[in-house]
Motif scaffolding. Sequence first.
Motif, PDB file in Angstrom:
ATOM      1  N   LEU B 127       1.024  -1.099  -0.124  1.00 60.24           N
ATOM      2  CA  LEU B 127       0.007   0.013  -0.073  1.00 60.24           C
ATOM      3  C   LEU B 127       0.983   1.169  -0.083  1.00 60.24           C
ATOM      4  O   LEU B 127       1.829   1.137   0.634  1.00 60.24           O
ATOM      5  CB  LEU B 127      -0.818   0.129   1.362  1.00 60.24           C
ATOM      6  N   ALA B 131      -2.464   5.868   1.550  1.00 65.48           N
ATOM      7  CA  ALA B 131      -3.407   4.981   1.185  1.00 65.48           C
ATOM      8  C   ALA B 131      -4.640   5.219   2.146  1.00 65.48           C
ATOM      9  O   ALA B 131      -4.458   5.945   3.324  1.00 65.48           O
ATOM     10  CB  ALA B 131      -3.073   3.496   1.374  1.00 65.48           C
ATOM     11  N   VAL B 156      -9.552  -3.697   3.639  1.00 63.43           N
ATOM     12  CA  VAL B 156      -9.318  -2.526   2.552  1.00 63.43           C
ATOM     13  C   VAL B 156     -10.868  -2.486   1.844  1.00 63.43           C
ATOM     14  O   VAL B 156     -11.063  -3.076   0.966  1.00 63.43           O
ATOM     15  CB  VAL B 156      -8.383  -3.091   1.367  1.00 63.43           C
TER      16      VAL B 156
END
Lengths: 251, 251
Positions: B127, B131, B156
């Motif tokens: 990531l 993020a 996620v």
Amino acid sequence: MTAGPNRIAPFSSSPKYHQLSSIIEQQIQAGFFAPHDAIPGERELEEKYNVSRSTVRQAIQVLTRKGVLYREHGKGTYVAPPKLNHSLSKLTSFTADMRQRGFKAGQRILEILRVEAPTRMAEAFQLPPDAPLVLRIDRVRTADNNPMGIHTTHLVLPEHQSISVSELEDTGSLYELLETRFNLIVAEADETLEATAADSEESRLLGVPEGSPLLLIERTTWSIRQEPIEYCRMLYRADKYSYYVHMDRAF
Amino acid sequence: MTAGPNRIAPFSSSPKYHQLSSIIEQQIQAGFFAPHDAIPGERELEEKYNVSRSTVRQAIQVLTRKGVLYREHGKGTYVAPPKLNHSLSKLTSFTADMRQRGFKAGQRILEILRVEAPTRMAEAFQLPPDAPLVLRIDRVRTADNNPMGIHTTHLVLPEHQSISVSELEDTGSLYELLETRFNLIVAEADETLEATAADSEESRLLGVPEGSPLLLIERTTWSIRQEPIEYCRMLYRADKYSYYVHMDRAF
DNA sequence: CAGTGGTCTAGACCACCGG
DNA sequence: CGGTGGTCTAGACCACTGT
């Protein structure tokens, strides 16, 4: 241009689908296809490499099972993004495992003797009550000379076949020895993992305080012909050892 | 005579190779073939069930991959002896896992909130530093109402997608919820296992003495399209929980 | 040698997906 | 609709095993 050969040798001893899967894999590694790129369709590959469509499909199947490609019905075949990863759930010996982690595997053999098969072993292999004695090997396993774990192995070996301390010390790896001496190739294994706490003897052998957490792995192994080979109890220091598995949702 | 249908329905929606593999598997379970018995050859099955040889081979391939059969070139196809231990390294949810072991899975949800992705998660999924926040879910998991483990899940999920406590309580299984609500199907996972000792909070939540051994599992999961889904830290009571894996030597 | 599984071909039709 | 992968056929020849 491309890495490796880019056409199929018609008279090679290696099967065509294997050659083709290697070609595609090399093209991916050479950067011809980026992650999530679509590779050419089956009919296109068929024509390009002069093989039949089933051969193309066989090659692609090899790569999807390896996790190099993934397919979507009606859409196409795509390059799977690389995993940072390491040891999947491939079956390896302690020796190979340590080598892969960058350590030198070693061992201190405590004892080799004949005993009755332990209950768990007899159950797992469905041994009859009057089965012959099994060969038990007790070892402390080391990585770069630091104690990592205790292995208690029980081998299903006929009475006239045995393993001496010096022989095992010379080879280093038991699985290697089984292969070269007895042509026994370990092909499958079941493992059970638990956490436990070190008792006094275990703490002494591993050099950790009594009661420290240990990873307990019980392994049963079979040969290619599904013959029972080994039941093994492995105890590892929690601070030095962790265990990796890769899984899929049974496709 | 035999269990289940014993011929292939030509117009079934289910593919012929799947029908045939079911037939063979049922015959084995019904005791028609004992472990290590040879099943009929491919040409014989071809004729008996009126399908082509490739279809027969496809059916047999299904069963060899399931570990029901094994093959030896030049000799035959044989029934693999049953393993006491089924749950292979198939990827399952806690809920499904407990059901298979004969318990009723439950949960006590502690908290659901947005947090920054933990380091291990960011590494595993690569990531970027900026993020978006991930959804964290803390739960105590139970089997027949006894606490078995603590799950700390990080999902996620885009900011506008979320999961409420009541919604998760109603469904029971997070994986089921991900599938029905977001069409996210967990297809692959990497797991790391370690042993550890319970700290004060963990001992309180699980009802075990401080310092007792726990099995720590860190799991990262991906969808069929290889999108990152989840990073999960699971802590299990050593006295109640063990973990099974099946492995082969990458064929 | 005959019988087994392993590889391969050249076709066909179906199921799914996107424009 | 055209293009993708999924299933299926009826052949062929090769490689390995046991007798």
